[in-house]
Design a protein around this motif. Sequence first.
Motif, mmCIF file in Angstrom:
data_model
loop_
_atom_site.group_PDB
_atom_site.id
_atom_site.type_symbol
_atom_site.label_atom_id
_atom_site.label_comp_id
_atom_site.label_asym_id
_atom_site.label_seq_id
_atom_site.Cartn_x
_atom_site.Cartn_y
_atom_site.Cartn_z
ATOM 1 N N ILE A 1 0.840 -1.211 0.000
ATOM 2 C CA ILE A 1 0.000 0.000 0.000
ATOM 3 C C ILE A 1 0.873 1.259 0.000
ATOM 4 O O ILE A 1 0.600 2.218 -0.723
ATOM 5 N N ALA A 2 1.930 1.245 0.790
ATOM 6 C CA ALA A 2 2.807 2.419 0.861
ATOM 7 C C ALA A 2 3.485 2.686 -0.477
ATOM 8 O O ALA A 2 3.585 3.835 -0.916
ATOM 9 N N ARG A 3 3.933 1.620 -1.136
ATOM 10 C CA ARG A 3 4.597 1.797 -2.438
ATOM 11 C C ARG A 3 3.622 2.360 -3.468
ATOM 12 O O ARG A 3 3.954 3.248 -4.245
ATOM 13 N N ARG A 4 2.403 1.835 -3.494
ATOM 14 C CA ARG A 4 1.429 2.235 -4.527
ATOM 15 C C ARG A 4 0.879 3.636 -4.280
ATOM 16 O O ARG A 4 0.744 4.432 -5.210
ATOM 17 N N THR A 5 0.543 3.936 -3.003
ATOM 18 C CA THR A 5 -0.129 5.208 -2.709
ATOM 19 C C THR A 5 0.839 6.319 -2.340
ATOM 20 O O THR A 5 0.448 7.479 -2.276
ATOM 21 N N ASN A 6 2.101 5.939 -2.060
ATOM 22 C CA ASN A 6 3.090 6.905 -1.575
ATOM 23 C C ASN A 6 2.712 7.453 -0.188
ATOM 24 O O ASN A 6 3.125 8.551 0.197
ATOM 25 N N ALA A 7 1.906 6.686 0.551
ATOM 26 C CA ALA A 7 1.513 7.093 1.898
ATOM 27 C C ALA A 7 2.724 7.110 2.832
ATOM 28 O O ALA A 7 3.676 6.355 2.649
ATOM 29 N N THR A 8 2.668 7.995 3.821
ATOM 30 C CA THR A 8 3.699 8.058 4.850
ATOM 31 C C THR A 8 3.361 7.056 5.954
ATOM 32 O O THR A 8 2.231 7.024 6.434
ATOM 33 N N VAL A 9 4.341 6.244 6.345
ATOM 34 C CA VAL A 9 4.103 5.237 7.384
ATOM 35 C C VAL A 9 4.594 5.753 8.735
ATOM 36 O O VAL A 9 5.755 6.147 8.877
ATOM 37 N N ILE A 10 3.700 5.751 9.698
ATOM 38 C CA ILE A 10 3.996 6.144 11.074
ATOM 39 C C ILE A 10 4.095 4.862 11.891
ATOM 40 O O ILE A 10 3.120 4.117 11.997
ATOM 41 N N ALA A 11 5.264 4.586 12.452
ATOM 42 C CA ALA A 11 5.462 3.310 13.155
ATOM 43 C C ALA A 11 6.698 3.407 14.036
ATOM 44 O O ALA A 11 7.443 4.397 14.003
ATOM 45 N N ALA A 12 6.932 2.341 14.803
ATOM 46 C CA ALA A 12 8.114 2.260 15.652
ATOM 47 C C ALA A 12 9.380 2.419 14.812
ATOM 48 O O ALA A 12 9.415 2.025 13.642
ATOM 49 N N GLU B 1 12.121 0.799 14.709
ATOM 50 C CA GLU B 1 12.630 -0.453 14.126
ATOM 51 C C GLU B 1 11.802 -0.879 12.906
ATOM 52 O O GLU B 1 12.351 -1.403 11.934
ATOM 53 N N ILE B 2 10.501 -0.672 12.966
ATOM 54 C CA ILE B 2 9.646 -1.010 11.815
ATOM 55 C C ILE B 2 9.987 -0.104 10.634
ATOM 56 O O ILE B 2 10.075 -0.549 9.490
ATOM 57 N N CYS B 3 10.209 1.183 10.922
ATOM 58 C CA CYS B 3 10.547 2.124 9.848
ATOM 59 C C CYS B 3 11.877 1.766 9.195
ATOM 60 O O CYS B 3 12.020 1.879 7.965
ATOM 61 N N ASN B 4 12.842 1.318 9.983
ATOM 62 C CA ASN B 4 14.116 0.868 9.403
ATOM 63 C C ASN B 4 13.888 -0.302 8.452
ATOM 64 O O ASN B 4 14.449 -0.364 7.353
ATOM 65 N N LEU C 1 11.117 -1.054 6.889
ATOM 66 C CA LEU C 1 10.401 -0.571 5.703
ATOM 67 C C LEU C 1 11.363 0.078 4.714
ATOM 68 O O LEU C 1 11.219 -0.080 3.499
ATOM 69 N N GLY C 2 12.360 0.782 5.237
ATOM 70 C CA GLY C 2 13.364 1.393 4.374
ATOM 71 C C GLY C 2 14.091 0.349 3.539
ATOM 72 O O GLY C 2 14.340 0.549 2.345
ATOM 73 N N GLU C 3 14.379 -0.787 4.171
ATOM 74 C CA GLU C 3 15.040 -1.883 3.449
ATOM 75 C C GLU C 3 14.137 -2.467 2.380
ATOM 76 O O GLU C 3 14.612 -3.061 1.416
ATOM 77 N N ARG C 4 12.825 -2.329 2.556
ATOM 78 C CA ARG C 4 11.862 -2.847 1.573
ATOM 79 C C ARG C 4 11.447 -1.771 0.567
ATOM 80 O O ARG C 4 10.448 -1.936 -0.127
ATOM 81 N N GLY C 5 12.142 -0.672 0.565
ATOM 82 C CA GLY C 5 11.872 0.346 -0.454
ATOM 83 C C GLY C 5 10.810 1.361 -0.101
ATOM 84 O O GLY C 5 10.357 2.116 -0.955
ATOM 85 N N THR D 1 10.210 4.674 1.654
ATOM 86 C CA THR D 1 11.082 5.741 2.147
ATOM 87 C C THR D 1 10.336 6.837 2.900
ATOM 88 O O THR D 1 10.940 7.595 3.657
ATOM 89 N N ARG D 2 9.034 6.938 2.670
ATOM 90 C CA ARG D 2 8.263 7.978 3.380
ATOM 91 C C ARG D 2 7.814 7.405 4.724
ATOM 92 O O ARG D 2 6.759 6.752 4.803
ATOM 93 N N VAL D 3 8.617 7.614 5.739
ATOM 94 C CA VAL D 3 8.320 7.074 7.066
ATOM 95 C C VAL D 3 8.463 8.158 8.125
ATOM 96 O O VAL D 3 9.231 9.108 7.966
ATOM 97 N N GLU D 4 7.688 7.999 9.196
ATOM 98 C CA GLU D 4 7.774 8.866 10.372
ATOM 99 C C GLU D 4 7.965 7.960 11.585
ATOM 100 O O GLU D 4 6.997 7.500 12.190
ATOM 101 N N PRO D 5 9.240 7.669 11.931
ATOM 102 C CA PRO D 5 9.482 6.788 13.074
ATOM 103 C C PRO D 5 9.196 7.496 14.394
ATOM 104 O O PRO D 5 9.379 8.712 14.515
#
Length: 223
Positions: A62-73, A75-78, A80-84, A86-90
């Motif tokens: 969903i994040a890749r398709r919609t370009n949504a920003t992910v808000i998460a812990a 460690e989860i954001c790290n 997600l970065g490895e999975r491509g 990049t729009r994260v709010e740890p």
Amino acid sequence: MGLEITFLGHSGFRLSDGTHALVIDPFLSDNPVAAMSAEQIECDYIALTHGHADHFGDTVEIARRTNATVIAAFEICNFLGERGVTRVEPGNHGGRIQTDFGWVAFTQAYHSSSYEGRYMGMPAGLVISMGGHTFYHAGDTDLFSDMQLIGEIYHPDITAVPIGDRFTMGPQLAARACDLIGAATAIPIHYRTFNLLLQDASEFKPRTATVLELNPGDTHRLT
Ligand code: NI
Ligand code: MN
């Protein structure tokens, strides 16, 4: 403005104020009771309570398709970065993240958090301010007395609490949780999805909160 709350099934929600949309715990593809497919989700933000597969779900797709920003812990954001993604709010417990609709705060949850065997930080509850309302999603958790403090600090008008037993609170503990939180409305979650979980909410009887049972796909509007 108002707040529109759509239950996606299990612990998943889509919140919208009419302008912005936030999806919580989008577990859809492997969810036998999912209200919609991952491809149908449109949102600006995704917020995760913890890393377990029945919450992390389709976040990457969903994040890749919609370009949504992910808000998460953190460690989860790290991860997600490895999975491509990049729009994260740890963030982490006690912290609050400002967004263009309001904010999301991380609270404690008494649980665990991993994904594919990897540590995913501390599990969380999420308090979300959107559309003039405050929604407290307790995540996966046991009962803990600081839920009263969360109620005093954030004054949520609506809360979602797990009642399914075994991995989280069962209905009696979840009712006690609602008495501590003090929200006027309580939505039972994390039940019915699998055989191992409680199959109905008949034993969920908070003293003050009105129980709002939502079927996957149901929308509740707060004006
Ligand atoms: Ni969990
Ligand atoms: Mn879970």
